[in-house]
Scaffold this motif. Sequence first.
Motif, PDB file in Angstrom:
ATOM      1  N   MET A  42       0.832  -1.200   0.000  1.00  0.00           N
ATOM      2  CA  MET A  42       0.000   0.000   0.000  1.00  0.00           C
ATOM      3  C   MET A  42       0.868   1.251   0.000  1.00  0.00           C
ATOM      4  N   GLU A  43       0.274   2.363  -0.425  1.00  0.00           N
ATOM      5  CA  GLU A  43       0.954   3.644  -0.349  1.00  0.00           C
ATOM      6  C   GLU A  43       0.968   4.135   1.104  1.00  0.00           C
ATOM      7  N   ARG A  44       1.848   5.070   1.371  1.00  0.00           N
ATOM      8  CA  ARG A  44       1.870   5.682   2.699  1.00  0.00           C
ATOM      9  C   ARG A  44       0.558   6.419   2.937  1.00  0.00           C
ATOM     10  N   GLU A  45       0.034   6.253   4.131  1.00  0.00           N
ATOM     11  CA  GLU A  45      -1.280   6.784   4.502  1.00  0.00           C
ATOM     12  C   GLU A  45      -1.097   7.827   5.599  1.00  0.00           C
ATOM     13  N   PHE A  46      -1.710   8.969   5.403  1.00  0.00           N
ATOM     14  CA  PHE A  46      -1.620  10.039   6.382  1.00  0.00           C
ATOM     15  C   PHE A  46      -2.317   9.635   7.677  1.00  0.00           C
ATOM     16  N   VAL A  47      -1.669   9.992   8.804  1.00  0.00           N
ATOM     17  CA  VAL A  47      -2.243   9.717  10.118  1.00  0.00           C
ATOM     18  C   VAL A  47      -2.561  11.015  10.861  1.00  0.00           C
ATOM     19  N   ALA A  48      -1.541  11.873  10.993  1.00  0.00           N
ATOM     20  CA  ALA A  48      -1.742  13.095  11.787  1.00  0.00           C
ATOM     21  C   ALA A  48      -0.665  14.121  11.423  1.00  0.00           C
ATOM     22  N   ARG A  49      -0.991  15.376  11.722  1.00  0.00           N
ATOM     23  CA  ARG A  49      -0.066  16.480  11.459  1.00  0.00           C
ATOM     24  C   ARG A  49      -0.164  17.487  12.588  1.00  0.00           C
ATOM     25  N   ILE A  50       0.968  18.169  12.862  1.00  0.00           N
ATOM     26  CA  ILE A  50       1.002  19.194  13.892  1.00  0.00           C
ATOM     27  C   ILE A  50       1.793  20.383  13.377  1.00  0.00           C
ATOM     28  N   THR A  51       1.330  21.578  13.719  1.00  0.00           N
ATOM     29  CA  THR A  51       1.997  22.777  13.255  1.00  0.00           C
ATOM     30  C   THR A  51       3.310  23.009  13.986  1.00  0.00           C
ATOM     31  N   ARG A  52       4.054  23.992  13.539  1.00  0.00           N
ATOM     32  CA  ARG A  52       5.382  24.260  14.082  1.00  0.00           C
ATOM     33  C   ARG A  52       5.359  24.494  15.586  1.00  0.00           C
ATOM     34  N   THR A  53       4.372  25.225  16.037  1.00  0.00           N
ATOM     35  CA  THR A  53       4.311  25.547  17.468  1.00  0.00           C
ATOM     36  C   THR A  53       3.633  24.460  18.286  1.00  0.00           C
ATOM     37  N   GLY A  54       2.916  23.572  17.620  1.00  0.00           N
ATOM     38  CA  GLY A  54       2.135  22.557  18.307  1.00  0.00           C
ATOM     39  C   GLY A  54       0.737  22.994  18.658  1.00  0.00           C
ATOM     40  N   ALA A 107      -1.768  16.458   3.737  1.00  0.00           N
ATOM     41  CA  ALA A 107      -1.849  15.035   4.055  1.00  0.00           C
ATOM     42  C   ALA A 107      -1.253  14.146   2.977  1.00  0.00           C
ATOM     43  N   ARG A 108      -0.585  14.716   2.016  1.00  0.00           N
ATOM     44  CA  ARG A 108       0.029  13.909   0.958  1.00  0.00           C
ATOM     45  C   ARG A 108       1.485  13.664   1.303  1.00  0.00           C
ATOM     46  N   ALA A 109       1.937  12.457   1.112  1.00  0.00           N
ATOM     47  CA  ALA A 109       3.311  12.102   1.453  1.00  0.00           C
ATOM     48  C   ALA A 109       4.313  12.952   0.682  1.00  0.00           C
ATOM     49  N   ASN A 110       4.008  13.293  -0.560  1.00  0.00           N
ATOM     50  CA  ASN A 110       4.974  14.047  -1.363  1.00  0.00           C
ATOM     51  C   ASN A 110       5.057  15.513  -0.960  1.00  0.00           C
ATOM     52  N   GLU A 111       4.272  15.922   0.008  1.00  0.00           N
ATOM     53  CA  GLU A 111       4.353  17.281   0.537  1.00  0.00           C
ATOM     54  C   GLU A 111       5.354  17.391   1.683  1.00  0.00           C
TER      55      GLU A 111
END
Length: 125
Positions: A42-54, A107-111
Motif C-alpha cells: 500500500m501507499e503511505r497513509e496520512f495519520v496526523a499532522r502538527i503545526t510548528r508551534t504545536g 496530508a500527501r506524502a509528497n508534501e
Amino acid sequence: VQLQASGGGLVQAGGSLRLSCAASGRTFSSYAMGWFRRTPGMEREFVARITRTGRNTYYADFVKGRFTISRDNAENVLYLQMNSLKPGDTAVYYCAADDNGLVLRRARANEYEYWGQGTQVTVSS
C-alpha cells in the motif's frame, strides 16, 4: 533535518503505544510535522499532522479520538500517542517533516521533505 522514529512494538487490541521521533540538524521548530503509516503493498497513509508551534493538529478520520500527536520543541521530539489500538492499525509508522508550515491540512506524502526510517506497530486480535 534527520529523523529517527522509535517506540513501535507488539500490542494487543485495545492497548496503547507511544511513538517518538527524535530530530537533529536544522531547527526542529522550523517544520510542521506529520505521521504516516504503510502496510505491505500500500501507499503511505496520512495519520496526523502538527503545526510548528504545536498549537494546531489535524487527523485522519480513522484515528480521531484514539491518537494524539504532540511535540516538544525544547527536546526536538515528536510524539504519537496511540490508544484503543485495532488490528487494522498494524503498519510501519513514519514521521516526516514539512518545510511548509502555513497550511494545516497537508496530508500527501509528497508534501513532506524529510522522513524517518519507520517503526513497526503490530496489533494482535
